[in-house]
Design an enzyme around this catalytic site. Sequence first.
Site, PDB file in Angstrom:
ATOM      1  N   CYS A 130       1.225   2.896  -3.555  1.00  0.00           N
ATOM      2  CA  CYS A 130       0.069   3.471  -4.252  1.00  0.00           C
ATOM      3  C   CYS A 130      -0.734   4.472  -3.427  1.00  0.00           C
ATOM      4  O   CYS A 130      -1.608   5.144  -3.965  1.00  0.00           O
ATOM      5  CB  CYS A 130      -0.836   2.349  -4.764  1.00  0.00           C
ATOM      6  N   HIS A 131      -0.468   4.621  -2.146  1.00  0.00           N
ATOM      7  CA  HIS A 131      -1.275   5.504  -1.288  1.00  0.00           C
ATOM      8  C   HIS A 131      -0.355   6.373  -0.448  1.00  0.00           C
ATOM      9  O   HIS A 131       0.075   5.963   0.620  1.00  0.00           O
ATOM     10  CB  HIS A 131      -2.152   4.655  -0.369  1.00  0.00           C
ATOM     11  N   PHE A 132      -0.062   7.462  -0.778  1.00  0.00           N
ATOM     12  CA  PHE A 132      -0.142   8.319  -1.953  1.00  0.00           C
ATOM     13  C   PHE A 132       1.238   8.348  -2.596  1.00  0.00           C
ATOM     14  O   PHE A 132       2.202   8.460  -1.858  1.00  0.00           O
ATOM     15  CB  PHE A 132      -0.525   9.731  -1.535  1.00  0.00           C
ATOM     16  N   PHE A 139       0.805  -1.225   0.000  1.00  0.00           N
ATOM     17  CA  PHE A 139       0.000   0.000   0.000  1.00  0.00           C
ATOM     18  C   PHE A 139       0.836   1.272   0.000  1.00  0.00           C
ATOM     19  O   PHE A 139       0.342   2.321  -0.398  1.00  0.00           O
ATOM     20  CB  PHE A 139      -0.988   0.006   1.177  1.00  0.00           C
ATOM     21  N   ILE A 146       1.644   6.505   2.878  1.00  0.00           N
ATOM     22  CA  ILE A 146       0.917   6.379   4.140  1.00  0.00           C
ATOM     23  C   ILE A 146       0.042   5.129   4.037  1.00  0.00           C
ATOM     24  O   ILE A 146      -0.586   4.889   3.013  1.00  0.00           O
ATOM     25  CB  ILE A 146       0.011   7.596   4.399  1.00  0.00           C
TER      26      ILE A 146
END
Length: 169
Positions: A70-72, A67, A77
């Site tokens: 891709c986040h962010f 994650f 985060i």
Amino acid sequence: MADYPTSFDKEDLLKCARGELFGPGNAQLPAPPMLMMDRITDVSADGGAHGKGHIIAEFDITPDLWFFECHFPGNPIMPGCLGLDGLWQLTGFNLGWRGWQGRGYALGVGEVKLTGMVRPERKMLTYKIDFTKAIQTRRLTMGVADGIVEADGEVIYQVKDMKVALSES
């Protein structure tokens, strides 16, 4: 009450994800990458702050977790919803651990507070869940609990009145 141990390692959690721990058609954890813990360090049906049961688990944080990329992008985060999902996963696990039958599903949460973030430099999340109710009747199997998520010992998420049920269908 079923006769399961009070702690579980990663291989045990993967068995649960495959439906091998509590038996076919009963509570399962999701498989990686959605499995949000690496081990359960303690579980009970009568411990915790309210004497209705508790569960404590840990999740090792590494910079290469899926994650973060891709986040962010450029500001990695962990999504807060994944921490909440980890709390739901563990609440359902506790119900299966009790020997209660059915597949788990989240019903909701009364209150959520996010006061910190999980960035790649964090080392470990600790989930702590205290049941306020554990109900098993002919028509309803449900746990209601409060929980926190700590990142390296700092409380970053708090939930109240989290609900998970088990259903035979």
